[in-house]
Design an enzyme around this catalytic site. Structure first.
Site, PDB file in Angstrom:
ATOM      1  N   LYS A 162      96.321  75.807  81.462  1.00  0.00           N
ATOM      2  CA  LYS A 162      96.985  74.591  81.909  1.00  0.00           C
ATOM      3  C   LYS A 162      96.822  74.439  83.419  1.00  0.00           C
ATOM      4  O   LYS A 162      97.070  75.372  84.196  1.00  0.00           O
ATOM      5  CB  LYS A 162      98.471  74.629  81.554  1.00  0.00           C
ATOM      6  CG  LYS A 162      98.739  74.500  80.058  1.00  0.00           C
ATOM      7  CD  LYS A 162      98.340  73.123  79.544  1.00  0.00           C
ATOM      8  CE  LYS A 162      98.738  72.941  78.086  1.00  0.00           C
ATOM      9  NZ  LYS A 162      98.414  71.599  77.580  1.00  0.00           N
ATOM     10  N   ASP A 191      93.052  72.295  80.933  1.00  0.00           N
ATOM     11  CA  ASP A 191      93.749  71.114  80.424  1.00  0.00           C
ATOM     12  C   ASP A 191      94.751  70.656  81.477  1.00  0.00           C
ATOM     13  O   ASP A 191      95.687  71.387  81.809  1.00  0.00           O
ATOM     14  CB  ASP A 191      94.458  71.454  79.120  1.00  0.00           C
ATOM     15  CG  ASP A 191      95.294  70.299  78.573  1.00  0.00           C
ATOM     16  OD1 ASP A 191      95.140  69.162  79.069  1.00  0.00           O
ATOM     17  OD2 ASP A 191      96.088  70.530  77.648  1.00  0.00           O
ATOM     18  N   GLU A 217      89.909  69.049  79.823  1.00  0.00           N
ATOM     19  CA  GLU A 217      90.704  68.200  78.936  1.00  0.00           C
ATOM     20  C   GLU A 217      91.745  67.416  79.732  1.00  0.00           C
ATOM     21  O   GLU A 217      92.505  68.000  80.524  1.00  0.00           O
ATOM     22  CB  GLU A 217      91.398  69.082  77.887  1.00  0.00           C
ATOM     23  CG  GLU A 217      92.277  68.317  76.914  1.00  0.00           C
ATOM     24  CD  GLU A 217      92.879  69.237  75.864  1.00  0.00           C
ATOM     25  OE1 GLU A 217      94.037  69.007  75.467  1.00  0.00           O
ATOM     26  OE2 GLU A 217      92.193  70.197  75.430  1.00  0.00           O
ATOM     27  N   ASP A 242      92.628  63.993  74.522  1.00  0.00           N
ATOM     28  CA  ASP A 242      93.701  64.563  73.709  1.00  0.00           C
ATOM     29  C   ASP A 242      94.762  63.497  73.482  1.00  0.00           C
ATOM     30  O   ASP A 242      94.647  62.665  72.580  1.00  0.00           O
ATOM     31  CB  ASP A 242      94.257  65.804  74.408  1.00  0.00           C
ATOM     32  CG  ASP A 242      95.400  66.458  73.643  1.00  0.00           C
ATOM     33  OD1 ASP A 242      95.626  66.097  72.475  1.00  0.00           O
ATOM     34  OD2 ASP A 242      96.074  67.325  74.211  1.00  0.00           O
ATOM     35  N   LYS A 266      94.965  67.078  66.483  1.00  0.00           N
ATOM     36  CA  LYS A 266      96.227  67.795  66.318  1.00  0.00           C
ATOM     37  C   LYS A 266      96.894  67.289  65.053  1.00  0.00           C
ATOM     38  O   LYS A 266      97.343  66.140  64.991  1.00  0.00           O
ATOM     39  CB  LYS A 266      97.142  67.576  67.525  1.00  0.00           C
ATOM     40  CG  LYS A 266      96.627  68.220  68.801  1.00  0.00           C
ATOM     41  CD  LYS A 266      97.590  68.015  69.961  1.00  0.00           C
ATOM     42  CE  LYS A 266      97.101  68.746  71.202  1.00  0.00           C
ATOM     43  NZ  LYS A 266      97.988  68.539  72.373  1.00  0.00           N
ATOM     44  N   GLN A 294     100.329  71.430  69.410  1.00  0.00           N
ATOM     45  CA  GLN A 294     101.416  70.688  70.044  1.00  0.00           C
ATOM     46  C   GLN A 294     102.603  71.634  70.275  1.00  0.00           C
ATOM     47  O   GLN A 294     103.739  71.280  70.068  1.00  0.00           O
ATOM     48  CB  GLN A 294     101.832  69.500  69.171  1.00  0.00           C
ATOM     49  CG  GLN A 294     102.553  68.418  69.955  1.00  0.00           C
ATOM     50  CD  GLN A 294     102.383  67.055  69.330  1.00  0.00           C
ATOM     51  OE1 GLN A 294     101.274  66.551  69.249  1.00  0.00           O
ATOM     52  NE2 GLN A 294     103.477  66.463  68.908  1.00  0.00           N
TER      53      GLN A 294
END
Length: 367
Positions: A162, A191, A217, A242, A266, A294
């Site tokens: 992240k 991401d 992402e 996403d 997802k 998620q």
């Protein structure tokens, strides 16, 4: 094979530590267990994980829309009438995880009724997926230590990092520390959860150009149409859409508009029915696909691997299947286990998931 009842049961299980990323943070899995009952005595299950900072859903809102709107629209329908279920739920805008949980519980109930696994119903390509683990915000040494623990304990060698903080050097330093600490034998991708501007994203990717990243992402907002198109045009790694590409129409718009070159599926937000539509579209467009997470619990992760393993395209890359490891407990009677970096589909009919009644009683919030 007719639906007789739909239950929405709110529950909360604490995380071992808060999960932090650019769009928010979570301290507990405040999810909703959805159960679809049939006139044959079959019960299909699925999990709805609300993400208010991404999709606007809350736990209370999911319970309310299922109890007050969706349940009466699907009661009386056959488990085979999945397109009718899909059409009726889509009369109401939004509420993606509520709709998806009902859809997946219907598939689970159908598999249990037919004594066939959901993976086989969907395509039956394989029975397992390699696992990618998400690393949330922390100090570089702590993130390296977590990645090492996941590699040494579970055999995981792919990590989604992240990013999206300011200054961007906070995150580029973390990714560099991960590469230096873990070596070249692991795969890394980043991401941003829309946390950076397009210019900041470009700067960050230049700083990380020598780190061998697999993907980037959602580094910047999709609403910045020109900026994101400019960013994607200069990247030499696939750019994953996403939360900006929830529906097949969204995917088409992002890809044909030059704002993405890959897609995250997802099941928590598109169920099995809508996820198949996105999968087939991606296959036709020649896109890379990653099975996303998620911040699902074990039931949600079981849904993800059931879908991902069913198709050749979605099983090529490691799926984000390990975030349940951050939870202090779960509802499944038999916990999932990641071995040698892989998660396997549960044997048996449907999803192969059984809910522990004592755990449900302990964590449910409606009694």
């Amino acid at each position: 094979m007719k639906i007789t009842q739909v239950e929405a049961i709110p529950f909360a299980i604490p995380y071992r530590k808060p999960l932090r990323f650019a769009s928010g943070e979570v301290h507990a899995a405040e999810h909703v267990l959805v159960r679809v009952h049939t006139d044959d005595g079959i019960v299909g299950v699925a999990e709805a994980p609300p993400r208010p900072f991404t999709y606007g859903e809350t736990q209370a809102g999911i319970v309310a829309v299922i109890d007050g709107v969706f349940a009466e629209q699907v009661v009386g329908l056959s488990l085979l009438a999945r397109e009718t279920v899909h059409a009726r739920l889509n009369r109401t805008v939004g509420n993606p995880t509520a709709k998806s949980a009902i859809d997946m519980a219907v598939w689970d109930a159908l598999g249990r009724t037919l004594d066939v696994s959901v993976t086989d119903l969907l395509g039956g390509y394989t029975d397992r997926m390699r696992v990618s683990h998400m690393l949330g915000f922390d100090e570089p040494a702590a993130m390296v230590a977590e990645a090492e623990r996941m590699r040494d304990t579970h055999g995981i060698t792919t990590f989604k990092v992240k990013v999206g903080r300011r200054p961007v050097s906070l995150d580029t330093a973390v990714v560099r520390a991960l590469r230096e600490g873990l070596g070249e034998d692991v795969d890394l991708y980043v991401d941003g959860n829309r946390g950076w501007t397009a210019a900041e994203s470009a700067q960050a990717m230049k700083e990380m150009a020598d780190l061998g990243l697999l993907f980037a992402e959602e580094l910047c907002p999709a609403d910045d149409v020109l900026g994101r198109r400019w960013l994607v045009s200069q990247l030499d790694v696939p750019f994953i859409a996403d939360e900006s590409a929830v529906t097949p129409a969204d995917v088409t718009r992002e890809v044909l508009g030059g704002s993405a070159t890959a897609v995250s599926i997802k099941t928590a937000r598109t169920g099995f029915t809508q996820s198949q539509r996105t999968h087939h579209l991606a296959e036709g467009l020649g896109l890379e696909v990653v099975m996303g997470n998620q911040v699902d619990g074990q039931l949600g992760s079981l849904c993800t691997v059931a879908f991902g393993a069913a198709h050749e395209l979605t099983s090529r890359r490691p799926g984000e299947l390990s975030n349940f490891l951050d939870m202090s407990d779960d509802l499944l009677a038999e916990p999932l286990r990641i071995t040698d970096g892989e998660l396997t589909v549960r044997p048996g009919a449907g999803l192969g998931a059984e809910i522990d009644p004592d755990k449900l009683q302990r964590y449910r919030l409606d009694r």
